[in-house]
Write an enzyme that holds these catalytic residues in place. Sequence first.
Site, PDB file in Angstrom:
ATOM      1  N   GLY A 228       1.026  14.734  10.082  1.00 51.69           N
ATOM      2  CA  GLY A 228       1.983  14.665  11.186  1.00 51.69           C
ATOM      3  C   GLY A 228       2.995  15.803  11.152  1.00 51.69           C
ATOM      4  O   GLY A 228       3.273  16.445  12.169  1.00 51.69           O
TER       5      GLY A 228
ATOM      6  N   HIS B 126     -17.153  10.427  12.059  1.00 52.21           N
ATOM      7  CA  HIS B 126     -16.445  11.318  11.141  1.00 52.21           C
ATOM      8  C   HIS B 126     -16.582  10.720   9.749  1.00 52.21           C
ATOM      9  O   HIS B 126     -15.796   9.887   9.340  1.00 52.21           O
ATOM     10  CB  HIS B 126     -14.977  11.393  11.570  1.00 52.21           C
ATOM     11  CG  HIS B 126     -14.136  12.268  10.703  1.00 52.21           C
ATOM     12  ND1 HIS B 126     -14.424  13.582  10.462  1.00 52.21           N
ATOM     13  CD2 HIS B 126     -12.984  12.004  10.034  1.00 52.21           C
ATOM     14  CE1 HIS B 126     -13.489  14.095   9.672  1.00 52.21           C
ATOM     15  NE2 HIS B 126     -12.611  13.154   9.403  1.00 52.21           N
TER      16      HIS B 126
ATOM     17  N   GLY C 123       3.859  12.165   7.851  1.00 52.67           N
ATOM     18  CA  GLY C 123       3.331  12.575   6.544  1.00 52.67           C
ATOM     19  C   GLY C 123       2.827  14.004   6.611  1.00 52.67           C
ATOM     20  O   GLY C 123       3.292  14.817   7.409  1.00 52.67           O
TER      21      GLY C 123
HETATM   22  N1  APR Z   1       4.550   3.319  11.333  1.00 50.92           N
HETATM   23  C1  APR Z   1       4.887   4.626  11.252  1.00 50.92           C
HETATM   24  N2  APR Z   1       4.519   5.403  10.207  1.00 50.92           N
HETATM   25  C2  APR Z   1       3.802   4.835   9.241  1.00 50.92           C
HETATM   26  C3  APR Z   1       3.430   3.479   9.272  1.00 50.92           C
HETATM   27  C4  APR Z   1       3.824   2.704  10.384  1.00 50.92           C
HETATM   28  N3  APR Z   1       3.505   1.410  10.500  1.00 50.92           N
HETATM   29  N4  APR Z   1       2.694   3.207   8.150  1.00 50.92           N
HETATM   30  C5  APR Z   1       2.621   4.348   7.447  1.00 50.92           C
HETATM   31  N5  APR Z   1       3.292   5.335   8.100  1.00 50.92           N
HETATM   32  C6  APR Z   1       3.513   6.714   7.696  1.00 50.92           C
HETATM   33  C7  APR Z   1       3.797   6.849   6.208  1.00 50.92           C
HETATM   34  O1  APR Z   1       5.146   6.498   5.922  1.00 50.92           O
HETATM   35  C8  APR Z   1       3.516   8.317   5.993  1.00 50.92           C
HETATM   36  O2  APR Z   1       4.674   9.129   6.135  1.00 50.92           O
HETATM   37  O3  APR Z   1       2.350   7.489   7.878  1.00 50.92           O
HETATM   38  C9  APR Z   1       2.502   8.660   7.087  1.00 50.92           C
HETATM   39  C10 APR Z   1       1.145   9.067   6.533  1.00 50.92           C
HETATM   40  O4  APR Z   1       1.313  10.272   5.900  1.00 50.92           O
HETATM   41  P1  APR Z   1       0.534  10.711   4.566  1.00 50.92           P
HETATM   42  O5  APR Z   1       0.520   9.570   3.615  1.00 50.92           O
HETATM   43  O6  APR Z   1       1.079  12.019   4.138  1.00 50.92           O
HETATM   44  O7  APR Z   1      -0.971  10.872   5.083  1.00 50.92           O
HETATM   45  P2  APR Z   1      -1.606  12.154   5.776  1.00 50.92           P
HETATM   46  O8  APR Z   1      -2.165  13.062   4.766  1.00 50.92           O
HETATM   47  O9  APR Z   1      -0.655  12.684   6.794  1.00 50.92           O
HETATM   48  O10 APR Z   1      -2.855  11.472   6.538  1.00 50.92           O
HETATM   49  C11 APR Z   1      -2.641  10.557   7.584  1.00 50.92           C
HETATM   50  O11 APR Z   1      -4.644  11.169   8.713  1.00 50.92           O
HETATM   51  O12 APR Z   1      -6.422  12.576   8.146  1.00 50.92           O
HETATM   52  C12 APR Z   1      -5.965  11.241   8.178  1.00 50.92           C
HETATM   53  O13 APR Z   1      -7.090  10.195   6.300  1.00 50.92           O
HETATM   54  C13 APR Z   1      -5.858  10.636   6.799  1.00 50.92           C
HETATM   55  O14 APR Z   1      -5.589   8.387   7.583  1.00 50.92           O
HETATM   56  C14 APR Z   1      -4.894   9.511   7.052  1.00 50.92           C
HETATM   57  C15 APR Z   1      -3.966  10.085   8.122  1.00 50.92           C
END
Ligand code: APR
Length: 319
Positions: free
Chosen positions: A21, A182, A18
């Site tokens: 990442g 945090h 996401g």
């Molecule tokens: N396996 C792999 N990837 C997964 C899974 C899983 N089981 N479940 C969800 N994902 C992926 C989603 O498909 C998505 O692409 O995790 C990604 C999360 O990305 P975003 O929704 O863009 O979230 P992001 O802003 O990157 O934040 C991720 O970091 O800072 C923290 O609070 C924030 O908990 C959140 C995390």
Amino acid sequence: MTCDSTVDVGRVSIIGAGKVGSTLAEILLEKNIANVVLLDIISDLPQGIALDLIQAKALYLNDRQIIGTNDYVDTADSDIVVITSGQPRKPGMSRDELLKINSQIVVNVAKAAFAHSPNAIFIVVTNPLDLMTYLAWQTIGIPGHRVIGMGSLLDAARFRTFIAMELGISVANISGMVLGTHGNLMIPLPRYSTVNGIPITEIMDDSAIARIIERTRNGGAEIVKLMKTGSAYYAPAASTSLMIESILKNQNQLLPCSAYLQGQYGLENIFLGVPCLLGSQGVGKVLELDLTDAEYSALINCERKMRQTIEMAQKILNI
Ligand code: APR
């Protein structure tokens, strides 16, 4: 032109392609820090991001590699696994409300990644951070120094930024220390936050410090409110990249991170934000700061709240 494919830079798998990442992947490649595997549950998403990043790499002119995948086999033998998978916080949603959904995701992801990289150091980014770090550690059962949460480093970056803005001094001259969980209970420490060695308590008045502490505590929520869909990702990714660099290059940078405590600060069997030396072993050492009674009771308050949250999550997950 840089061409250093012979240099062993280490392999970092990022689970969750996401915002956080993919931004982290971009920083690691651009700064030539590591080869990257980007994995997500969504088909084709990490492959697409990887292809875009490979083309960006052609312009950075370095030989770092990136793979996008949906298969944990591709993450095998990573030096570091970063867990960013989960749901971001939405406006009005507390970190604790994310607990149920993200606990299950983090537990499953940690298990799958550990099966292919049993010697890796794990960095957890998913919120609620200190809990997710604890659950990942409990799930894979490795020594605590190899599991680290990225939380207080981000809080400290926000604290430093607001100090720099208030004083009109370069942020490069500001160091900042934040302990605890945090979240809203975090403990920014003005006594240990300095402008080139001068504690901010000597150059800022109490009301300005209190205002900055409050803004730091709400640092994540302030961004969520502005963005409306999604949460912060540049600073979380930058914080994680600094931890990775310190570990892979064995730099022993002193960074506040969520670390497993085994008697430090009189606390055991819990992850809380404390100053850590990060090197090739993960957390090489936790530094014990001399705290005032008020600071120490704030830390105990974080601990109490965290233990309640862990119990709640364990019940939900039945572990
Ligand atoms: N396996 C792999 N990837 C997964 C899974 C899983 N089981 N479940 C969800 N994902 C992926 C989603 O498909 C998505 O692409 O995790 C990604 C999360 O990305 P975003 O929704 O863009 O979230 P992001 O802003 O990157 O934040 C991720 O970091 O800072 C923290 O609070 C924030 O908990 C959140 C995390």
